[in-house]
Design an enzyme around this catalytic site. Sequence first.
Site, short mmCIF file in Angstrom:
data_model
loop_
_atom_site.label_atom_id
_atom_site.label_comp_id
_atom_site.label_asym_id
_atom_site.label_seq_id
_atom_site.Cartn_x
_atom_site.Cartn_y
_atom_site.Cartn_z
N HIS A 253 37.16 -1.28 31.34
CA HIS A 253 38.11 -1.80 32.33
C HIS A 253 37.43 -2.18 33.66
O HIS A 253 37.66 -3.26 34.20
CB HIS A 253 39.21 -0.78 32.61
CG HIS A 253 39.89 -0.26 31.38
ND1 HIS A 253 40.13 -1.04 30.27
CD2 HIS A 253 40.40 0.96 31.06
CE1 HIS A 253 40.75 -0.33 29.34
NE2 HIS A 253 40.92 0.90 29.80
N HIS B 202 42.99 -3.65 27.36
CA HIS B 202 44.35 -3.97 27.82
C HIS B 202 44.39 -4.35 29.30
O HIS B 202 45.34 -4.96 29.75
CB HIS B 202 45.34 -2.84 27.50
CG HIS B 202 45.25 -1.64 28.39
ND1 HIS B 202 44.29 -0.69 28.27
CD2 HIS B 202 46.03 -1.24 29.44
CE1 HIS B 202 44.48 0.24 29.19
NE2 HIS B 202 45.53 -0.06 29.92
N LYS C 267 47.73 7.17 41.56
CA LYS C 267 47.41 6.17 40.53
C LYS C 267 47.29 4.84 41.25
O LYS C 267 48.30 4.28 41.69
CB LYS C 267 48.50 6.11 39.46
CG LYS C 267 48.19 5.08 38.39
CD LYS C 267 49.04 5.25 37.15
CE LYS C 267 48.81 4.14 36.13
NZ LYS C 267 47.54 4.23 35.41
N LYS D 65 40.18 10.94 36.70
CA LYS D 65 41.46 11.56 36.36
C LYS D 65 41.78 12.57 37.45
O LYS D 65 40.89 13.02 38.18
CB LYS D 65 41.34 12.33 35.03
CG LYS D 65 40.93 11.48 33.85
CD LYS D 65 42.12 10.87 33.18
CE LYS D 65 41.73 10.13 31.91
NZ LYS D 65 42.69 9.07 31.58
N ARG E 66 48.31 7.70 7.46
CA ARG E 66 48.22 8.84 6.55
C ARG E 66 49.54 9.61 6.45
O ARG E 66 49.81 10.23 5.44
CB ARG E 66 47.14 9.79 7.08
CG ARG E 66 46.08 10.00 6.07
CD ARG E 66 44.98 10.87 6.48
NE ARG E 66 45.17 11.56 7.74
CZ ARG E 66 44.18 12.11 8.41
NH1 ARG E 66 42.96 12.03 7.95
NH2 ARG E 66 44.39 12.75 9.53
N ASP F 192 35.24 5.80 28.74
CA ASP F 192 36.69 5.61 28.66
C ASP F 192 37.18 4.50 29.60
O ASP F 192 38.10 3.77 29.26
CB ASP F 192 37.38 6.94 29.02
CG ASP F 192 38.87 6.90 28.76
OD1 ASP F 192 39.27 6.48 27.66
OD2 ASP F 192 39.66 7.28 29.67
N LYS G 279 46.73 -7.44 31.81
CA LYS G 279 47.54 -7.17 33.01
C LYS G 279 47.64 -8.45 33.84
O LYS G 279 46.62 -9.09 34.12
CB LYS G 279 46.90 -6.05 33.84
CG LYS G 279 47.03 -4.65 33.20
CD LYS G 279 46.49 -3.58 34.12
CE LYS G 279 46.35 -2.26 33.41
NZ LYS G 279 47.56 -1.48 33.29
N LYS H 240 39.55 -0.40 21.88
CA LYS H 240 38.40 0.28 22.45
C LYS H 240 38.44 1.77 22.06
O LYS H 240 39.53 2.23 21.72
CB LYS H 240 38.40 0.14 23.97
CG LYS H 240 39.57 0.85 24.67
CD LYS H 240 39.30 1.08 26.11
CE LYS H 240 38.82 2.48 26.38
NZ LYS H 240 39.87 3.49 26.48
N GLU I 20 43.44 7.63 38.62
CA GLU I 20 44.65 8.10 37.92
C GLU I 20 45.04 9.47 38.43
O GLU I 20 44.17 10.31 38.70
CB GLU I 20 44.37 8.20 36.42
CG GLU I 20 44.07 6.88 35.77
CD GLU I 20 43.92 7.04 34.28
OE1 GLU I 20 44.92 6.86 33.58
OE2 GLU I 20 42.81 7.34 33.82
#
Length: 494
Positions: A244, A182, A339, A334, A46, A239, A186, A152, A220
């Site tokens: 995952h 994704h 991580k 989170k 856009r 999420d 990995k 996703k 994370e």
Amino acid sequence: MPGEAITIVIMGATGDLARRKLIPALFELRCNGGCPLEMNLVGFSRTPLTHEGFRQLVWESVREFGPLALRTDEWEDFAKHLHYVTGDLDSLEDLELLTELLNEFERGFEGVANRLYYLSISPALYEVTLRNMGASGMTDEGNGWRRVVIEKPFGSDLATAQALNRTVHSLFREEQVYRIDHYLGKETVQNLMVFRFGNILFEPLWNSHYVDNVQITVAEELSVGDRAGYYDASGVVRDMVQNHLLQILTIIAMEPPSGVDADSLRDRKVDVLKAIRNWSPQEAALNAVAGQYDGYLGEPDVPPGSRTPTYAAMRLFVETWRWSGVPFYLRSGKSMAGKISEVVVQFRRPPSVIAGPDTEIPGNPNLLAMCLQPDEGAHLRFEVKVPGQGLTMRSEHMEFQYEWAFGQQAIPDAYERLLQDAINGDPSLFIRSDHIEEAWRVVDPLLEAWASPNAPRPERYVPGTWGPQAANRLLAEHGHHWITVCGQRYAPSP
Ligand code: BG6
């Protein structure tokens, strides 16, 4: 001899994912020979931009997120193949303009002209975009193949995923559809299969006779930050877990595939999801813990009083002959202490023969930890006798690290691998429609339980910790505790 050309169309080309991941990955592929020479990259979005403005955006994204050493001759060649169309995905007219541009490239080309469409857009726009793609002729395969990559989240529960699959299948055959996760790109996730099936050592022990429990952690350090506009409606289960973590679980728990083709592999993964015990919403609540970090309610765009979980831990059972009775513990969150993505397989203790008939072996159970990121590698913990009199044991470990074995830059970016596979037509590392639906079937009761007005608020946890206390109790009920190995060397997480 007429050759083959490809046009890659990124819908949502000015977005974060495109700038950080897709464009740098395509540039890298172009430079290392992973793309056909005749390649055009068309951005659609856009944001009003000229072709030149888009080239500038691509240049900046390649410079910021791309290869360390950027060669200008490679860039100049890449830049010649960049084009842009400004438009709205819900406007058929705008998609017709895009189609016109694509047809124009292809009219001048004598060989096969293929197209890869990448939907890097808000999931709310998937349906309308797909329908407009169909209506504007973008799905016609007159002069080459058409494939679509879909990011996703694919649906927000089983019913919406089924509806989206119906729309997708009304326009594309399943083999044209590349649903992306994704994590499958990995290197360390792909290695899980090689580790299991490329060695003779582990597979004989990989079952309920020898495995006590399996833990999958994807933690994370980052908070939700400015992503709450998307995140608050999703939460950690949609999420991270539905995609995952369940992907990792299926690779850990699957039977060996009967062949190396995409469907043999994907069949075995779907078998695992089908075997996960079906929870009632009440059982879901008992087998899972929701958490929310302190300060989440103050993040930009989080609605007052939001009950969205930013942390989840759960206990799942895979009811197969191989795994019956073995708990699979999953956790993700989170704002956690680090991580770390890892899989820890805790083996059973051996019988106590060497410690005497009435004495428990004092040592620790063996552990195998697969470190997915960072500190990529594997660790195996075992017991040794401390030199000297008596029989004192101590835990030691064997260790493999990618960096030692393959050097610092050995691990390619996940998107690079996945884009290359989509261009080559290999869907092994993409998600089939039945897998998506089974994964939603697994988490739907939990989403339902947590959405109920009677559900307790997610337990709060302090940022920078390992999550709420209730997650420790979930394991303690079965005599277990969370184990964090990667980057920490066998420290129990409190
Ligand atoms: C994405 C999630 O799919 O994965 C993000 O939407 C998360 O919330 C990210 O941060 C984690 O990916 P990685 O590769 O950094 O572990």
